[in-house]
Design a protein around this motif. Structure first.
Motif, PDB file in Angstrom:
ATOM      1  N   ILE A 173       0.831  -1.210   0.000  1.00  0.00           N
ATOM      2  CA  ILE A 173       0.000   0.000   0.000  1.00  0.00           C
ATOM      3  C   ILE A 173       0.867   1.262   0.000  1.00  0.00           C
ATOM      4  CG2 ILE A 173      -1.934  -1.165   1.108  1.00  0.00           C
ATOM      5  CD1 ILE A 173      -1.168   0.123   3.728  1.00  0.00           C
ATOM      6  N   THR A 174       2.105   1.142   0.508  1.00  0.00           N
ATOM      7  CA  THR A 174       3.026   2.284   0.424  1.00  0.00           C
ATOM      8  C   THR A 174       3.380   2.569  -1.033  1.00  0.00           C
ATOM      9  OG1 THR A 174       3.985   1.815   2.605  1.00  0.00           O
ATOM     10  CG2 THR A 174       5.284   3.184   1.115  1.00  0.00           C
ATOM     11  N   GLY A 175       3.703   1.526  -1.780  1.00  0.00           N
ATOM     12  CA  GLY A 175       3.990   1.707  -3.200  1.00  0.00           C
ATOM     13  C   GLY A 175       2.783   2.184  -3.981  1.00  0.00           C
ATOM     14  N   ILE A 176       1.605   1.673  -3.629  1.00  0.00           N
ATOM     15  CA  ILE A 176       0.372   2.094  -4.299  1.00  0.00           C
ATOM     16  C   ILE A 176       0.136   3.580  -4.087  1.00  0.00           C
ATOM     17  CG2 ILE A 176      -2.148   1.893  -4.207  1.00  0.00           C
ATOM     18  CD1 ILE A 176      -1.746  -1.105  -3.665  1.00  0.00           C
ATOM     19  N   TYR A 177       0.343   4.033  -2.848  1.00  0.00           N
ATOM     20  CA  TYR A 177       0.130   5.455  -2.555  1.00  0.00           C
ATOM     21  C   TYR A 177       1.168   6.333  -3.246  1.00  0.00           C
ATOM     22  CZ  TYR A 177       0.243   9.873  -0.079  1.00  0.00           C
ATOM     23  OH  TYR A 177       0.273  11.223   0.214  1.00  0.00           O
ATOM     24  N   MET A 202      -4.201  11.224  -5.546  1.00  0.00           N
ATOM     25  CA  MET A 202      -4.931  10.847  -4.345  1.00  0.00           C
ATOM     26  C   MET A 202      -5.121  12.019  -3.376  1.00  0.00           C
ATOM     27  SD  MET A 202      -3.486   7.016  -3.577  1.00  0.00           S
ATOM     28  CE  MET A 202      -4.770   6.654  -2.383  1.00  0.00           C
ATOM     29  N   LYS A 203      -4.275  13.036  -3.489  1.00  0.00           N
ATOM     30  CA  LYS A 203      -4.412  14.278  -2.723  1.00  0.00           C
ATOM     31  C   LYS A 203      -4.420  14.019  -1.204  1.00  0.00           C
ATOM     32  CE  LYS A 203      -6.837  16.394  -6.601  1.00  0.00           C
ATOM     33  NZ  LYS A 203      -8.068  17.079  -7.072  1.00  0.00           N
ATOM     34  N   ALA A 204      -5.015  14.942  -0.445  1.00  0.00           N
ATOM     35  CA  ALA A 204      -4.980  14.870   1.022  1.00  0.00           C
ATOM     36  C   ALA A 204      -5.773  13.671   1.543  1.00  0.00           C
ATOM     37  CB  ALA A 204      -5.525  16.155   1.630  1.00  0.00           C
ATOM     38  N   LEU A 205      -6.874  13.352   0.871  1.00  0.00           N
ATOM     39  CA  LEU A 205      -7.688  12.212   1.298  1.00  0.00           C
ATOM     40  C   LEU A 205      -6.882  10.926   1.221  1.00  0.00           C
ATOM     41  CD1 LEU A 205     -10.560  11.340   2.182  1.00  0.00           C
ATOM     42  CD2 LEU A 205     -11.022  10.855  -0.231  1.00  0.00           C
ATOM     43  N   GLY A 206      -6.085  10.788   0.179  1.00  0.00           N
ATOM     44  CA  GLY A 206      -5.253   9.603   0.028  1.00  0.00           C
ATOM     45  C   GLY A 206      -4.196   9.506   1.112  1.00  0.00           C
ATOM     46  N   LEU A 207      -3.618  10.646   1.487  1.00  0.00           N
ATOM     47  CA  LEU A 207      -2.602  10.647   2.540  1.00  0.00           C
ATOM     48  C   LEU A 207      -3.195  10.191   3.867  1.00  0.00           C
ATOM     49  CD1 LEU A 207       0.198  11.312   3.643  1.00  0.00           C
ATOM     50  CD2 LEU A 207      -0.551  13.692   3.917  1.00  0.00           C
ATOM     51  N   VAL A 208      -4.358  10.718   4.203  1.00  0.00           N
ATOM     52  CA  VAL A 208      -5.024  10.325   5.450  1.00  0.00           C
ATOM     53  C   VAL A 208      -5.354   8.836   5.423  1.00  0.00           C
ATOM     54  CG1 VAL A 208      -7.080  10.630   6.876  1.00  0.00           C
ATOM     55  CG2 VAL A 208      -5.946  12.619   5.872  1.00  0.00           C
ATOM     56  N   GLY A 209      -5.939   8.388   4.318  1.00  0.00           N
ATOM     57  CA  GLY A 209      -6.293   6.980   4.201  1.00  0.00           C
ATOM     58  C   GLY A 209      -5.083   6.074   4.296  1.00  0.00           C
ATOM     59  N   TYR A 210      -4.000   6.465   3.616  1.00  0.00           N
ATOM     60  CA  TYR A 210      -2.785   5.648   3.651  1.00  0.00           C
ATOM     61  C   TYR A 210      -2.214   5.550   5.058  1.00  0.00           C
ATOM     62  CZ  TYR A 210       2.207   4.748   3.580  1.00  0.00           C
ATOM     63  OH  TYR A 210       3.449   4.272   3.880  1.00  0.00           O
ATOM     64  N   GLY A 247      -8.978   1.575   5.564  1.00  0.00           N
ATOM     65  CA  GLY A 247      -9.308   0.867   4.331  1.00  0.00           C
ATOM     66  C   GLY A 247     -10.416   1.561   3.553  1.00  0.00           C
ATOM     67  N   LEU A 248     -11.422   2.062   4.286  1.00  0.00           N
ATOM     68  CA  LEU A 248     -12.521   2.778   3.640  1.00  0.00           C
ATOM     69  C   LEU A 248     -12.024   4.041   2.938  1.00  0.00           C
ATOM     70  CD1 LEU A 248     -15.526   3.407   3.129  1.00  0.00           C
ATOM     71  CD2 LEU A 248     -15.577   4.499   5.389  1.00  0.00           C
ATOM     72  N   VAL A 249     -11.279   4.870   3.661  1.00  0.00           N
ATOM     73  CA  VAL A 249     -10.813   6.143   3.105  1.00  0.00           C
ATOM     74  C   VAL A 249      -9.793   5.919   1.992  1.00  0.00           C
ATOM     75  CG1 VAL A 249      -9.638   8.313   3.649  1.00  0.00           C
ATOM     76  CG2 VAL A 249     -11.256   7.331   5.280  1.00  0.00           C
ATOM     77  N   PHE A 250      -8.886   4.972   2.189  1.00  0.00           N
ATOM     78  CA  PHE A 250      -7.869   4.682   1.176  1.00  0.00           C
ATOM     79  C   PHE A 250      -8.518   4.176  -0.109  1.00  0.00           C
ATOM     80  CE2 PHE A 250      -4.194   2.089  -0.428  1.00  0.00           C
ATOM     81  CZ  PHE A 250      -3.322   3.152  -0.628  1.00  0.00           C
ATOM     82  N   GLY A 251      -9.521   3.317   0.040  1.00  0.00           N
ATOM     83  CA  GLY A 251     -10.221   2.805  -1.140  1.00  0.00           C
ATOM     84  C   GLY A 251     -10.960   3.903  -1.890  1.00  0.00           C
ATOM     85  N   ILE A 252     -11.592   4.817  -1.162  1.00  0.00           N
ATOM     86  CA  ILE A 252     -12.287   5.942  -1.794  1.00  0.00           C
ATOM     87  C   ILE A 252     -11.306   6.823  -2.549  1.00  0.00           C
ATOM     88  CG2 ILE A 252     -13.583   8.068  -1.346  1.00  0.00           C
ATOM     89  CD1 ILE A 252     -14.920   6.624   0.999  1.00  0.00           C
ATOM     90  N   ALA A 253     -10.150   7.095  -1.921  1.00  0.00           N
ATOM     91  CA  ALA A 253      -9.138   7.924  -2.577  1.00  0.00           C
ATOM     92  C   ALA A 253      -8.598   7.248  -3.833  1.00  0.00           C
ATOM     93  CB  ALA A 253      -8.000   8.225  -1.606  1.00  0.00           C
ATOM     94  N   LEU A 254      -8.428   5.936  -3.769  1.00  0.00           N
ATOM     95  CA  LEU A 254      -7.962   5.190  -4.946  1.00  0.00           C
ATOM     96  C   LEU A 254      -8.989   5.258  -6.069  1.00  0.00           C
ATOM     97  CD1 LEU A 254      -6.420   1.976  -3.325  1.00  0.00           C
ATOM     98  CD2 LEU A 254      -5.207   3.670  -4.717  1.00  0.00           C
ATOM     99  N   ARG A 306     -10.432   0.301 -10.557  1.00  0.00           N
ATOM    100  CA  ARG A 306     -11.410   0.927  -9.665  1.00  0.00           C
ATOM    101  C   ARG A 306     -12.285  -0.108  -8.954  1.00  0.00           C
ATOM    102  NH1 ARG A 306     -14.252   6.005 -12.435  1.00  0.00           N
ATOM    103  NH2 ARG A 306     -13.993   6.943 -10.376  1.00  0.00           N
ATOM    104  N   TRP A 307     -12.497  -1.268  -9.591  1.00  0.00           N
ATOM    105  CA  TRP A 307     -13.283  -2.312  -8.927  1.00  0.00           C
ATOM    106  C   TRP A 307     -12.566  -2.795  -7.671  1.00  0.00           C
ATOM    107  CZ3 TRP A 307     -11.173  -6.987  -7.843  1.00  0.00           C
ATOM    108  CH2 TRP A 307     -10.059  -7.390  -8.595  1.00  0.00           C
ATOM    109  N   ALA A 308     -11.230  -2.858  -7.736  1.00  0.00           N
ATOM    110  CA  ALA A 308     -10.461  -3.295  -6.572  1.00  0.00           C
ATOM    111  C   ALA A 308     -10.510  -2.246  -5.463  1.00  0.00           C
ATOM    112  CB  ALA A 308      -9.010  -3.567  -6.971  1.00  0.00           C
ATOM    113  N   ALA A 309     -10.537  -0.980  -5.843  1.00  0.00           N
ATOM    114  CA  ALA A 309     -10.633   0.094  -4.853  1.00  0.00           C
ATOM    115  C   ALA A 309     -11.976   0.033  -4.128  1.00  0.00           C
ATOM    116  CB  ALA A 309     -10.452   1.453  -5.529  1.00  0.00           C
ATOM    117  N   ILE A 310     -13.052  -0.201  -4.894  1.00  0.00           N
ATOM    118  CA  ILE A 310     -14.380  -0.323  -4.283  1.00  0.00           C
ATOM    119  C   ILE A 310     -14.422  -1.519  -3.338  1.00  0.00           C
ATOM    120  CG2 ILE A 310     -16.815  -0.786  -4.751  1.00  0.00           C
ATOM    121  CD1 ILE A 310     -16.478   0.688  -7.400  1.00  0.00           C
ATOM    122  N   LEU A 311     -13.879  -2.644  -3.802  1.00  0.00           N
ATOM    123  CA  LEU A 311     -13.883  -3.863  -2.992  1.00  0.00           C
ATOM    124  C   LEU A 311     -13.077  -3.672  -1.711  1.00  0.00           C
ATOM    125  CD1 LEU A 311     -14.831  -6.781  -2.835  1.00  0.00           C
ATOM    126  CD2 LEU A 311     -12.766  -7.466  -4.072  1.00  0.00           C
TER     127      LEU A 311
END
Length: 229
Positions: free
Chosen positions: A61-65, A72-80, A146-153, A161-166
């Motif tokens: 998930i570090t590499g993904i971020y 992913m912006k600020a939301l992605g940072l928080v989720g990560y 997981g919820l926030v990171f998936g939304i940011a993804l 995107r299907w994997a992000a939703i899942l």
């Protein structure tokens, strides 16, 4: 051997996919939650495998971020940060289950049983100290992160995107385990594993595609630059 950003990102994708595969594999024929199983080789092997899964998940998930920080912006940072914290706290818990609990099974069976039951989402009979706080924080960070990171993804629209939703749905759904029978514990982990595999493979394929693009562009330039005879 040259270490490149692209190579590290591909390795992160493979780490995420491997973590997802291990997450699914350890659920197959998993024994019931019982402290007396902590002294068996099966318990130790599964716990060590879960520890490895946590380490690979953090790397993945570090590499993904990092591969899509701007999107992913600020939301992605928080989720990560929150999601990674969940796995980071889960890592020593699984290591303890493999290295410490087997030795305490005979001397302190009540404590061992309470730890195992609490880790599975149950309620301890005795006092397990600050481990209760650790388990609560781990669960909260895992679900919210997981919820926030998936939304940011999903919003970044870079990886599958299907994997992000899942990912978002599967992590939040674990909250329902507090009200469901123990038989649901193992099946509920499978969607999370599939999500990690999907994101990892998507990241790996993306980097492979970007690796071929410059080569194709260079070949095209060479053809155009060739003199006409």
């Amino acid at each position: 051997m040259n270490v490149t950003t692209r190579g590290l990102t591909q390795a992160a994708g493979l780490a995420a996919a491997t973590a997802g595969a291990i997450f699914i594999a350890v659920q197959i024929n998993h024994p019931p939650t019982d402290s007396y199983l902590t002294q068996t080789n099966q318990w130790v092997i599964r716990s060590f495998a879960k520890s490895l899964m946590c380490g690979l998940a953090i790397a993945g998930i570090t590499g993904i971020y990092l591969s899509q920080v701007r999107q992913m912006k600020a939301l992605g940072l928080v989720g990560y940060l929150v999601f990674a914290a969940g796995y980071l706290m889960m890592l020593p818990t699984e290591a303890m289950a493999a290295a410490l609990l087997p030795g305490l099974t005979h001397s302190q069976p009540g404590f061992v049983n309470d730890v195992v039951v609490t880790a599975a989402g149950g309620h301890p009979v005795g006092n397990i100290g600050h481990m209760q706080v650790l388990f609560n924080l781990t669960g909260a960070c895992y679900m919210v992160g997981g919820l926030v990171f998936g939304i940011a993804l999903f919003r970044a629209h870079v990886l599958a995107r299907w994997a992000a939703i899942l990912l978002s749905l599967s992590t939040v759904a674990t909250a329902s385990l507090a009200f469901l029978p123990d038989t649901f514990n193992r099946p509920m982990a499978v969607p999370e594993g599939i999500a990690l595999i999907g994101l990892g493979v998507s990241l790996w394929r993306q980097q492979r595609g970007s690796d071929r693009a410059p080569t194709a562009a260079a070949q095209s330039t060479t053809v155009r630059a060739a003199p006409v005879r």
